[in-house]
Design an enzyme around this catalytic site. Structure first.
Site, mmCIF file in Angstrom:
data_model
loop_
_atom_site.group_PDB
_atom_site.id
_atom_site.type_symbol
_atom_site.label_atom_id
_atom_site.label_comp_id
_atom_site.label_asym_id
_atom_site.label_seq_id
_atom_site.Cartn_x
_atom_site.Cartn_y
_atom_site.Cartn_z
ATOM 1 N N ASP A 27 18.915 82.227 76.094
ATOM 2 C CA ASP A 27 19.970 82.090 77.091
ATOM 3 C C ASP A 27 21.162 81.271 76.602
ATOM 4 O O ASP A 27 22.309 81.567 76.934
ATOM 5 C CB ASP A 27 19.408 81.466 78.364
ATOM 6 N N SER A 55 21.451 78.667 85.391
ATOM 7 C CA SER A 55 20.588 78.057 84.390
ATOM 8 C C SER A 55 19.869 76.876 84.994
ATOM 9 O O SER A 55 20.372 76.217 85.922
ATOM 10 C CB SER A 55 21.454 77.587 83.212
ATOM 11 N N CYS A 101 15.422 73.750 74.815
ATOM 12 C CA CYS A 101 16.305 72.759 75.446
ATOM 13 C C CYS A 101 15.491 71.633 76.077
ATOM 14 O O CYS A 101 14.495 71.869 76.755
ATOM 15 C CB CYS A 101 17.179 73.428 76.497
ATOM 16 N N CYS A 159 11.376 80.118 74.629
ATOM 17 C CA CYS A 159 12.652 80.206 75.336
ATOM 18 C C CYS A 159 12.450 80.782 76.727
ATOM 19 O O CYS A 159 11.492 81.514 76.978
ATOM 20 C CB CYS A 159 13.630 81.060 74.545
ATOM 21 N N ASP A 160 13.366 80.497 77.608
ATOM 22 C CA ASP A 160 13.222 80.642 79.054
ATOM 23 C C ASP A 160 12.370 81.820 79.530
ATOM 24 O O ASP A 160 11.348 81.637 80.178
ATOM 25 C CB ASP A 160 14.607 80.755 79.704
ATOM 26 N N GLU A 196 22.862 84.350 84.390
ATOM 27 C CA GLU A 196 23.036 82.935 84.707
ATOM 28 C C GLU A 196 24.503 82.565 84.531
ATOM 29 O O GLU A 196 25.226 83.211 83.780
ATOM 30 C CB GLU A 196 22.176 82.066 83.787
ATOM 31 N N CYS A 211 14.581 77.378 69.812
ATOM 32 C CA CYS A 211 13.462 77.461 70.761
ATOM 33 C C CYS A 211 12.250 78.152 70.148
ATOM 34 O O CYS A 211 11.106 77.887 70.547
ATOM 35 C CB CYS A 211 13.859 78.261 72.007
#
Length: 573
Positions: free
Chosen positions: A87, A476, A200, A128-129, A450, A55
């Site tokens: 994550d 998630s 992702c 990333c998230d 998550e 990521c």
């Protein structure tokens, strides 16, 4: 460009102007700057780049290329880095407790670096998230002219002729545990699921918040869906550097852009794409940084009236690369605008309104990813808010791709995710049950983990549609099935989820927006008399400190009062 800036009105005057700043300037000379360079505005180029996961691996290169744009626009770029917790690697073990906490650390670290060095503007790169909302929270908190750039998604992997993502690997673990997948097949899939750089690929949290960046006006139009390996990412980085200087010239700031109407636009786009439930955590947190009241119920109201129109994984067929090729976020917003779902007059980082930007887009009827609002996949959003006796402060569920919207069953209660995952692996989950995983909230976890490992394993065993799962933790963006998160109040705060016993009947209706524990108030009162909060293992360090400060999930799990309590804005120093 011949832009001229008056540094006497910019924060960087405190480190670069006047005889008393000679010691400060000596550091800049040490780094190779000359008088003309020091006389320019100082622009922070913040990167969440690192080697932790794909990521983030291209972010530093993109941030470095951004310098060219800043310099062309008349600024002096100053790059620095912040952390991430990825994550996909933190998932399914104690490391996931660090994930949501990292959002606050990212926002805080960007704030501190900008404050400490008196930077005048900010371009932020995240992949990333939690780094996406964290970076945007910092922009809103500081309120200097800012542009958000997403590093781009990964390309899909290919396995047996089909596109695959990391979620397929998580679900294959469940199949292996159920005896339905040979180990060699699992190993073969894990080696091809993630073929290179980027976040992702499905409409999980990273891509959801990347869409938010464009919808809310902090990102350049159609910049965020381009995959990480694409050469166009370099052009986007340079353009962001140039444009932030235009924003500095006109003093157009994030809070001028991110109004309540802009947050409503962002929530529309989340629902229309079947995006991650985590958006209902991050949008309220971002809004707090701007002094705007916008909680889970505000988000849920918008979700309730928004058509689901983007056929994206995990509920659909396509990934971010496909959406980019179909025309990107602005193609989706084109049909939403035509349907009257967006506020056209919201300002964006282009210096023009959202409506003016969208006017330049021509609808592509030949692409297959984005449906028109008049012929949606489903008439209401892919994410639904719930409230009831089990969750007086609300909960959230992603229904994109689900056929079943009601579920009633007896509870199977677990005090943490590890216990639940072990029960799944041991095939101890009963068909028709409602799995409760508690003590995983922001305070109780701490860190609000998550649950992708657990939900994916259930799907891999063929149980994904046969049970429901409820937690005061999170899911998630890659999770699918009847999985309800963000239940509030959390167990650690004395919420009803902490009082549930095995066998209690729980009724969920995602159509009506209800989630009820079918136990009398008299019985619950008896249980409260003997209830004690669950003790976790974190009595010091960052997770302990987070647990002392974090607030409720429905308000974004924030750790400070936000803009409503501030006495001055950094940008005005």
């Amino acid at each position: 460009m011949n832009r001229k800036f008056d540094k006497s009105k910019l924060p960087s005057r405190h480190v670069s102007v006047g005889p008393e700043r000679a010691p400060h300037r000596s550091y800049y000379y040490a780094m190779g700057l000359d008088e003309d360079d020091i006389a320019r505005p100082f622009v922070a180029v913040a990167s969440a780049g690192n080697d932790s996961a794909p990521c983030n691996t291209t972010l530093n290169a993109q941030a470095d290329i951004c310098r060219q744009g800043v310099e062309t626009g008349g600024g002096m770029p100053r790059r620095f880095n912040t952390i991430t917790v990825t994550d996909g690697i933190a998932m399914g073990h104690q490391g996931m407790k660090s994930s949501l906490v990292s959002r606050e650390v990212i926002a805080d670290s960007v704030e501190l670096s900008v404050r400490g060095h008196c930077y005048d503007a900010l371009v932020g790169f995240a992949g990333c998230d939690k780094s996406l909302p964290g970076m945007m929270m910092a922009m809103l908190r500081l309120n200097v002219p800012s542009i958000f750039v997403y590093g781009g998604s990964i390309l899909p992997g290919t396995y047996q002729g089909e596109d695959v993502t990391v979620v397929d690997v998580f679900e294959k673990v469940g199949q292996h545990a159920a005896g339905n997948c040979p180990l060699q097949e699992l190993i073969a899939l894990e080696k091809v699921a993630c073929p290179g750089h980027g976040a992702c690929g499905g409409q999980f949290t990273a891509n959801t918040m990347a869409c938010v960046g464009e919808a809310i006006g902090l990102s350049l139009p159609n910049s965020n869906m381009a995959p990480a390996p694409y050469k166009s990412r370099e052009e986007i980085a340079i353009a962001a550097g140039e444009q932030v200087m235009a924003l500095l010239e006109t003093n157009l700031r994030p809070r001028d852009i991110c109004t309540r109407e802009a947050f409503e636009n962002a929530a529309r786009v989340v629902a229309a794409t079947g995006g991650s439930t985590n958006a209902a955590l991050h949008l309220p947190a971002m809004a707090s940084e701007a002094g705007i009241d916008f909680d889970l119920f505000d988000v849920a109201e918008i979700f309730k009236t928004t058509p689901y129109i983007a056929d994206l994984k995990p509920g659909g067929r396509y990934v971010a690369k496909d959406m980019h090729e179909a025309g990107g976020v602005y193609m989706l917003m084109k049909t939403l605008m035509d349907g009257g779902f967006l506020h056209a007059d919201c300002m964006t980082v282009t210096g023009r309104t959202l409506g003016e930007n969208i006017d330049e887009i021509t609808w592509n009827p030949d692409q297959k990813v984005i449906y028109g609002v008049k012929a949606p996949i489903t008439p209401t959003g892919g994410v639904v808010g719930l409230r009831g006796t089990l969750a007086p402060e609300g909960a959230i569920v992603k229904v994109a791709g689900m056929d079943r919207l009601q579920f009633t069953g007896p509870a199977q209660v677990f005090e943490c995710e590890e216990d639940a995952f072990a029960a799944v692996e041991n095939r101890e989950i009963n068909e028709g049950s409602v799995i409760i995983i508690r003590n995983e909230g922001p305070r109780g976890g701490p860190g609000m983990r998550e649950m992708l490992s657990t939900t994916a394993a259930l799907y891999g065993q063929g149980m994904g549609e046969k049970v429901a799962l409820i937690t005061d933790g999170r899911f998630s963006g890659a999770t699918r099935g009847f999985c309800i998160g963000h239940v509030g109040p959390e167990a650690a705060a004395g919420g009803p989820i902490g009082l549930v016993h095995d066998g209690d009947v729980i009724a969920i209706d995602a159509e009506a927006g209800t989630i009820d524990l079918q136990v009398s108030e008299e019985e619950l009162a008896k249980r409260r008399e003997t209830w004690k909060p669950h003790e976790n293992d974190y009595a010091s360090g960052a997770l302990w400190r987070y647990a002392q400060n974090v607030g409720a999930a429905h308000k974004g799990a924030i750790t400070h009062p936000g803009a409503k309590a501030e006495k001055h804005i950094y940008a005005d120093i």
